[in-house]
Design a protein around this motif. Structure first.
Motif, short mmCIF file in Angstrom:
data_model
loop_
_atom_site.label_atom_id
_atom_site.label_comp_id
_atom_site.label_asym_id
_atom_site.label_seq_id
_atom_site.Cartn_x
_atom_site.Cartn_y
_atom_site.Cartn_z
N THR A 195 0.83 -1.20 0.00
CA THR A 195 0.00 0.00 0.00
C THR A 195 0.86 1.25 0.00
O THR A 195 1.58 1.50 0.96
CB THR A 195 -0.92 0.02 1.25
OG1 THR A 195 -1.57 -1.23 1.32
CG2 THR A 195 -1.95 1.13 1.17
N PRO A 196 0.81 2.03 -1.06
CA PRO A 196 1.57 3.27 -1.06
C PRO A 196 1.01 4.23 -0.01
O PRO A 196 -0.20 4.21 0.26
CB PRO A 196 1.35 3.84 -2.47
CG PRO A 196 0.51 2.88 -3.20
CD PRO A 196 -0.02 1.87 -2.25
N ALA A 197 1.91 5.01 0.59
CA ALA A 197 1.52 5.85 1.73
C ALA A 197 0.39 6.81 1.41
O ALA A 197 -0.38 7.19 2.29
CB ALA A 197 2.75 6.61 2.21
N ASP A 198 0.26 7.21 0.14
CA ASP A 198 -0.73 8.25 -0.16
C ASP A 198 -2.07 7.68 -0.64
O ASP A 198 -2.99 8.41 -0.93
CB ASP A 198 -0.17 9.21 -1.21
CG ASP A 198 0.24 8.46 -2.46
OD1 ASP A 198 0.32 7.21 -2.38
OD2 ASP A 198 0.47 9.10 -3.50
N SER A 199 -2.17 6.35 -0.74
CA SER A 199 -3.43 5.83 -1.27
C SER A 199 -4.37 5.44 -0.12
O SER A 199 -4.42 6.11 0.89
CB SER A 199 -3.16 4.65 -2.19
OG SER A 199 -2.71 3.56 -1.43
N SER A 200 -5.07 4.33 -0.29
CA SER A 200 -6.07 3.98 0.71
C SER A 200 -5.42 3.61 2.04
O SER A 200 -4.22 3.43 2.13
CB SER A 200 -6.87 2.79 0.20
OG SER A 200 -5.99 1.72 0.01
N LYS A 201 -6.25 3.49 3.05
CA LYS A 201 -5.73 3.20 4.38
C LYS A 201 -6.06 1.77 4.79
O LYS A 201 -6.89 1.11 4.19
CB LYS A 201 -6.35 4.17 5.37
CG LYS A 201 -6.02 5.61 5.03
CD LYS A 201 -6.34 6.56 6.15
CE LYS A 201 -6.24 8.00 5.68
NZ LYS A 201 -4.91 8.34 5.17
#
Ligand code: C2E
Ligand code: MG
Ligand code: MG
Length: 618
Positions: A195-201
């Motif tokens: 999961t890239p830091a800026d996408s979903s949580k």
């Protein structure tokens, strides 16, 4: 909650891993594959330098129902392939050019992840030394060449059955049958890495039941186990997906697992909106609120839930788990039966939300709500032809609260049903008042939430309204969002028809946002579409928006619908929309949402201006 249903369904949850396998393992099943345990989905890899042999064995296995058989003829890449595909079973030839089967077997047994993968050795050699050597390295079975199909299928099946059983033991909690901590942490690690830091949580909920120790001390261990199983069962149905567990195939499904003692974890990957965590926490608390029947006793638990979010709160599985656990302790200290976030800001927001929710329960009776009305203007006729009623809440302590904040809470708590009924009553009464004042007739639109339709009561409510406010016949419009129509069940469909029969018009609000399916336009006859503000905002300059608005208008017109553009703020937007032949516009340019008297004044003012224009100059 029906506690006998709990008990009945328990066996499904805790069904011993081997019960579904027994007939097969003893040769009782004709077709060889037991779908219930998914053997047919497991990967079987054959490593043999003779393509003919892998081909033949593959055919035998496919005939027996195995869907994923992979043949490898180049021994030098075999090890790499095993690592890549992680098969459930390997059939391994011993004598191959380049790399021998012994070497491959040895390497597998030294690999942390492949150490326990079953390996059936294929060998023509019948000398005991070869067999002994293979066994000493870690072969699980032998199969003599030339391969006998019946023996092959039986050996493969038995090995796989054992593998599935061992995996279950390693991956699940023996009491509840849920995946264990190891599986969840592994999944979490994988997800966080992707999961890239800026996408979903990614959300992690830590739930403690409390009372378990006490229960075990008074009623014994097995009573405690029974409670855990019942609780697990209820929770499993309330977390988003049924497909959790060690065998869940997609990484994006939620997972419920049991930690130790009375602690559970829920993993929620791929969250677009962290609020989803709150929704699930509430559902979990709700489903555990009803007492459990344990033996002859009724036992209540008071759960506490901690919520941690990645990447905001932490980036590693261990940190995330620690934060969720601390938050659960905080929830526990705050009196239990509640949830807390790992971060202070989120907790503040959550507290505020809870405060709003408590206050919203009294909003109607304390007369804190009112409706404001925003004009809908017909650019061709140059007059206001309708209004949209919008709710406003003035809370004594918190002051003005806007719909974007309180409507979602009202929807989540079910309060929207009563708030919505209040709005309908109030808007119809106001519509009649305007008519009695001699104002030209206006269509009055009221927003309706999905839940109001789901309650099934709305047609009856509307029938009552029209009886009390007969002048509103033909003047009431209900604004629905696309979501309502897309998920529409046959009951909703029937209700829409009832509205039509009552002479109530239907409008699709926020058209073009969120959902792209237009399937529903084929099934329902609707009267109006409201093009969402986001498409109007950058008109007339933005070419793509211009094309979209034009296309939407044509679509609406060709289906015989009226087209309204929302959020019109400038004269340029108005001119552009008029040229596209949008039927009505709504927005700050014509008027902000306003009190009923101001609305009446605005209607009169515009009518007077038109009258002056109509007088020929001179
Ligand atoms: P909506 O139904 O799409 O209402 C239009 C919203 O856009 C309103 O916000 C309105 O004040 C705002 N708006 C209108 N013209 C302009 C403009 O030119 N520029 C800008 N920037 N905004 C404009 P509001 O009143 O805050 O309502 C927000 C949403 O809350 C509504 O969106 C509706 O979905 C919901 N809502 C409001 N009242 C009710 C109600 O009684 N029942 C239900 N179920 N939902 C309601
Ligand atoms: Mg609306
Ligand atoms: Mg709208």
């Amino acid at each position: 909650m029906d506690m006998s249903a709990d008990a009945a369904a328990l066996s499904a949850l805790t069904k011993p891993a081997l019960t579904g396998l027994t007939p097969m393992a003893t040769g009782g099943s004709e077709d060889g594959i037991d779908g219930a345990v998914g053997l047919s989905d497991l990967t079987v890899m054959m490593i043999d330098d003779e393509p003919m042999l892998t081909e033949v064995i593959g055919t035998y296995l496919e005939d027996a129902g195995y869907r994923h058989c992979v043949g490898i003829n180049d021994a030098t890449v075999a090890l790499q392939k095993v690592r890549e595909l992680n098969p459930a079973l390997v059939l391994l030839d011993l004598v191959m050019p380049g790399v021998s089967g012994f070497e491959i077997l040895q390497a597998l047994r030294q690999d942390e992840h492949l150490r326990y993968t079953p390996v059936i050795v294929l060998t023509a050699a019948s000398d005991p030394d070869t067999k002994l050597k293979a066994l000493s390295i870690g072969a699980t079975e032998f199969l003599a060449k030339p391969v006998d199909p019946s023996e092959l299928v039986l050996r493969v099946r038995n090995s796989l059955v054992l593998k599935v059983y061992q995996d279950r033991l390693a991956n699940s909690d023996p009491v509840t049958g849920l995946p264990n901590r190891r599986v969840l942490m592994e999944r979490l690690r994988g997800i966080l890495a992707q999961t890239p830091a800026d996408s979903s949580k990614v959300g992690l909920l830590h739930l403690r039941l409390d009372r378990l120790q006490q229960l075990q001390a008074t009623l014994g261990q097995s009573a405690g186990d029974e409670l855990l199983r019942s609780a697990a069962l209820r929770m499993r149905s309330r977390t988003r997906s049924e497909e959790e567990g060690a065998r869940a195939r997609t990484p994006n499904t939620s997972m419920l697992c049991r930690l130790d003692g009375d602690e559970f974890l829920v993993l929620l990957p791929n969250l677009q909106d962290p609020e989803v965590c709150v929704g699930i926490a509430r559902r979990l608390l709700q489903c555990l609120a009803e007492p459990f029947r344990v033996g002859n006793d009724r036992i209540s638990v008071s759960p506490s839930i901690g919520i941690a979010l990645a990447p905001d709160d932490a980036q590693t599985p261990e940190e995330l788990l620690a934060i969720a656990a601390t938050a659960a302790a905080l929830a526990c200290a705050s009196g239990r039966n509640t949830y807390r976030f790992g971060s202070r800001q989120r907790n503040q927001a959550a507290m505020e939300r809870l405060k709003l929710e408590a206050a919203l329960h009294h909003a109607v009776e304390r007369r804190e709500l009112r409706l404001v009305y925003q004009p809908k203007y017909d650019p061709l006729k140059r007059r206001i032809v309708g209004v949209e009623a919008l709710m406003r809440w003035h809370q004594t302590e918190m002051g003005q609260v806007f719909p974007d904040r309180f409507i979602p809470i009202a929807e989540e708590t079910g309060l929207i049903v009563s708030l919505g009924e209040w709005a309908l009553e109030e808007a119809c009464a106001q519509g009649e008042r305007w008519m009695q004042q001699g104002l030209e007739p206006l269509k009055v639109a009221v927003n309706v939430s999905a839940q109001q339709l789901a309650s099934g009561q709305l047609p009856a409510v509307v029938a009552g309204l029209l009886e009390r406010h007969p002048q509103m016949h033909g003047a009431l419009v209900l604004e629905l969002t696309e979501g309502v129509l897309i998920d529409a069940s046959s009951e909703v469909n029937a209700q829409l028809q009832q509205f039509r029969d009552q002479g109530v018009q239907l409008s699709i609000d926020d058209f073009g946002t969120g959902y792209s399916s237009m399937n529903y336009l084929r099934h329902f006859r609707l009267d109006e579409i409201k093009i969402d503000r986001s498409f109007v905002k950058d008109l007339p300059d933005r070419q793509s928006d211009l094309s979209i608005v034009r296309a939407m208008t044509m679509l609406g017109h060709s289906l015989g619908m009226r087209v309204v553009a929302e959020g019109v703020e400038t004269r340029e937007q108005l001119a552009c929309l008029a040229e596209i032949r949008v039927d009505q516009i709504q927005g700050y340019l014509i008027g902000k949402p306003m009190a009923p008297d101001d609305l009446a004044a605005r209607v009169t003012e515009i009518a007077a201006r038109n009258a002056r224009r109509a007088v020929p100059a001179g």
